[in-house]
Each structure stands twice: as C-alpha cells, then as structure tokens.
Design a protein around this motif. Structure first.
Motif, PDB file in Angstrom:
ATOM      1  N   ASP A  46       0.819  -1.220   0.000  1.00 28.94           N
ATOM      2  CA  ASP A  46       0.000   0.000   0.000  1.00 28.94           C
ATOM      3  C   ASP A  46       0.852   1.269   0.000  1.00 28.94           C
ATOM      4  N   GLY A  47       2.134   1.138  -0.295  1.00 27.82           N
ATOM      5  CA  GLY A  47       2.945   2.333  -0.543  1.00 27.82           C
ATOM      6  C   GLY A  47       3.706   2.864   0.656  1.00 27.82           C
ATOM      7  N   ALA A  48       3.696   2.142   1.778  1.00 25.68           N
ATOM      8  CA  ALA A  48       4.485   2.601   2.923  1.00 25.68           C
ATOM      9  C   ALA A  48       5.950   2.200   2.720  1.00 25.68           C
ATOM     10  N   THR A  49       6.846   3.059   3.176  1.00 29.16           N
ATOM     11  CA  THR A  49       8.288   2.770   3.089  1.00 29.16           C
ATOM     12  C   THR A  49       8.921   3.042   4.442  1.00 29.16           C
ATOM     13  N   LEU A  50       9.648   2.068   4.965  1.00 25.20           N
ATOM     14  CA  LEU A  50      10.427   2.292   6.177  1.00 25.20           C
ATOM     15  C   LEU A  50      11.898   2.349   5.756  1.00 25.20           C
ATOM     16  N   ILE A  51      12.523   3.486   6.026  1.00 22.61           N
ATOM     17  CA  ILE A  51      13.926   3.673   5.629  1.00 22.61           C
ATOM     18  C   ILE A  51      14.811   3.534   6.860  1.00 22.61           C
ATOM     19  N   ALA A  52      15.783   2.649   6.771  1.00 25.39           N
ATOM     20  CA  ALA A  52      16.777   2.533   7.837  1.00 25.39           C
ATOM     21  C   ALA A  52      17.858   3.565   7.540  1.00 25.39           C
ATOM     22  N   GLN A  53      17.878   4.627   8.343  1.00 25.60           N
ATOM     23  CA  GLN A  53      18.812   5.721   8.020  1.00 25.60           C
ATOM     24  C   GLN A  53      20.245   5.361   8.411  1.00 25.60           C
ATOM     25  N   ASP A  54      20.397   4.618   9.516  1.00 29.88           N
ATOM     26  CA  ASP A  54      21.766   4.289   9.946  1.00 29.88           C
ATOM     27  C   ASP A  54      21.926   2.825  10.340  1.00 29.88           C
ATOM     28  N   ASP A  55      20.896   2.011  10.092  1.00 29.17           N
ATOM     29  CA  ASP A  55      20.888   0.588  10.477  1.00 29.17           C
ATOM     30  C   ASP A  55      21.111   0.401  11.968  1.00 29.17           C
TER      31      ASP A  55
END
Ligand SMILES: Cc1cc2nc3c(=O)[nH]c(=O)nc-3n(C[C@H](O)[C@H](O)[C@H](O)COP(=O)(O)OP(=O)(O)OC[C@H]3O[C@@H](n4cnc5c(N)ncnc54)[C@H](O)[C@@H]3O)c2cc1C
Length: 253
Positions: A230-239
């Motif tokens: 459904d278009g959600a994105t979770l971005i790991a900025q620094d892991d």
C-alpha cells in the motif's frame, strides 16, 4: 567597483556546499549564504549515487564521508513485506560497498561508475560537507543569511543579503553568483527561468524517529528500505536507531 568574492553561492544544501568545495579545490575564494541557521534536520536523501560519489572522490573527501555513512559491509537491499510483523514477499538484492567495488573492478569496461552508491542521510551529509568547507581558508560560510536580490553590471554582481535573526542587510560584490537555493530558487526566479519539471511529485506523510528496537524494525534483517504493497516505506537511516516512515496520503487530502 572591486568584488568582495569571486563567487557567491546562494544556498548551503548539498549542491551549494559541494559547489563551494569544488571552487576552493581550484583555489577560488567563495562565500556561501544559507538562510537557515543550521544544516537540514529534514531527512531527505538517504542514498548518494555513484556518480555523485565520483565528485566527492575527485575532491578527495569520499572516504571521509563514507566513514559517517552506514557501514560499508551493510547491504542496500529493498525488501517487500505485507507488514513488518508478517511476511517478506520478495527482496531486491543490492550489493554492499565492498561487493560493488569488486564488481566495478571486474567490469573495467567504462560501463561502471568509479564509486559505489553510499547510504547516508542528508541530515548527516550536510554538516560533514560544511565542516570540510569551513576548514578551508578560501571559504566563508554564513548560516542564517538569506540571498534576497541581485543586480548585474559589466563588472559583476551585487548581491543583497539579509541576516535573518537581526534583519541586518548587506550588499556584497562578486564576479559570479551561483544559484544553489533549491527547487523554489529565488536566484532562478529573479533570472526569469521557469522550473523545468514537476513541482509537487507526491504527497507523503513522513515520520522521522529514533528507536533502539532494531530487531522489531528490521525483522527480516538489514535492508535499506522495507516497502509494503500500500505504498508505505520504512527507511533505515543508519541501520541502528534512526528511521523514517513514509506513508502515502490519499489523493485530495
Ligand atoms: C523525502 C526525500 C527523499 C529524498 N531521497 C533522495 C535520495 O535518496 N537520493 C537523492 O539523491 N536525492 C534524494 N532526495 C532529493 C534531494 O534531497 C535533493 O535533490 C537535494 O536536497 C537537492 O539539493 P540542493 O542543494 O539542490 O537543494 P536543497 O537541499 O533544497 O538545498 C537548498 C538550500 O538553499 C537554501 N535556500 C533556499 N532559499 C535560499 C535563499 N533565498 N537564500 C539562502 N539560502 C536559501 C535552503 O535553506 C537549502 O538549505 C530526496 C528528497 C526528499 C524530499
């Protein structure tokens, strides 16, 4: 009328700071005017592509910047999940920096960039670029100073600048003015150039947060992005502990 600086750069985002770094690397004095009091706190770019990394390499700062990025041995995979707590559907595998370098080495046919991509938040990149620039005696970097206007004559440009916190105005002379003041660039508008491209490409609700719950947020292991249908994105900025969640807003909201 003499010039105070050969070049003034309006805007201290990634493009303005990199332009200024390029100028000082060529022995050219530069003044950067950035209207905000600090570098960005808004999590914008989270990957710098190989071609941009080539510029940093040429400027001799690529490895210093990579030291601030997600560790070189972490992958850049994108994982498709039903939900974070449910199923992983598919994974687009992208190599880590070491693997990518090896690929570049093995394909020395002009088809590859010189540098792999880099996973690093713009929130971290900008202060690093600013610090590198401020160490140069050829650069003056003024945060909290807005470009307001310019007039041009045969000998150069007079820039009207405003110190935002005090309201103090100053006229500064330069030979060349570089408009690096973003998508809504005042320099561009004063030159009468239209924006080339779409202004409002998507409407997304963004949540930027700290959480040590890495095991929960990276249930399926280290990835750069988790995507849902459904278009959600979770971005790991620094892991580690900095994350950004994008959720698409329905049309009309
Ligand atoms: C959610 C999101 C995710 C993104 N992800 C990526 C990604 O993964 N990879 C990627 O390559 N790109 C990404 N981008 C795009 C990237 O952020 C932009 O391309 C980049 O910020 C452009 O840099 P810039 O320096 O041209 O402009 P900006 O970052 O907009 O910087 C312009 C600067 O000029 C300053 N300024 C404006 N007006 C004035 C004025 N009058 N006087 C003085 N200063 C002024 C602003 O305060 C700002 O600091 C993303 C963008 C968003 C919003």
């Amino acid at each position: 009328m003499g010039n105070d600086f050969p070049v003034i750069v309006a805007g201290g985002g990634p493009v303005g700071l990199t332009t200024a770094l390029d100028l000082v690397s060529r022995g050219i004095r530069v003044l950067v005017l950035e209207r905000n009091p600090t570098t960005t706190r808004h999590p914008k770019m989270d990957v710098t592509n190989g071609r941009s990394m080539e510029h940093f390499r040429r400027l001799g700062v690529a490895e210093r910047i990579r030291d601030k990025a997600v560790p070189r041995e972490h992958c850049m995979d994108v994982s498709w999940v039903t939900r974070l707590s449910e199923w992983e559907l598919a994974r687009f595998k992208y190599p880590n920096v070491h693997e990518w370098r090896e690929h570049i080495r093995q394909h020395n046919d002009g088809s590859q960039p010189l540098e792999p991509n880099m996973r690093l938040s713009q929130v971290v990149l900008e202060p690093e670029l600013r610090d590198i620039l401020e160490a140069s005696p050829l650069a003056e970097v003024r945060f909290g100073w807005a470009f307001e206007d310019f007039t041009q004559d045969e000998d150069g440009v007079t820039v009207a600048a405003l110190e935002v916190a005090t309201g103090r105005r100053q006229e500064i002379r330069c030979a060349l003015l570089a408009g690096c003041d973003g998508g809504a660039s005042a320099v561009r508008q004063k030159l009468g150039f239209e924006l080339n491209g779409a202004f409002n490409v998507a409407r997304v609700f963004m949540t930027h947060f700290h959480s040590p719950a890495k095991e929960f947020l990276q249930t399926f292991g280290v990835v750069w992005h988790y995507q849902t249908p459904d278009g959600a994105t979770l971005i790991a900025q620094d892991d580690k502990e900095i994350w950004t969640l994008h959720v698409m807003l329905p049309p009309g909201t």
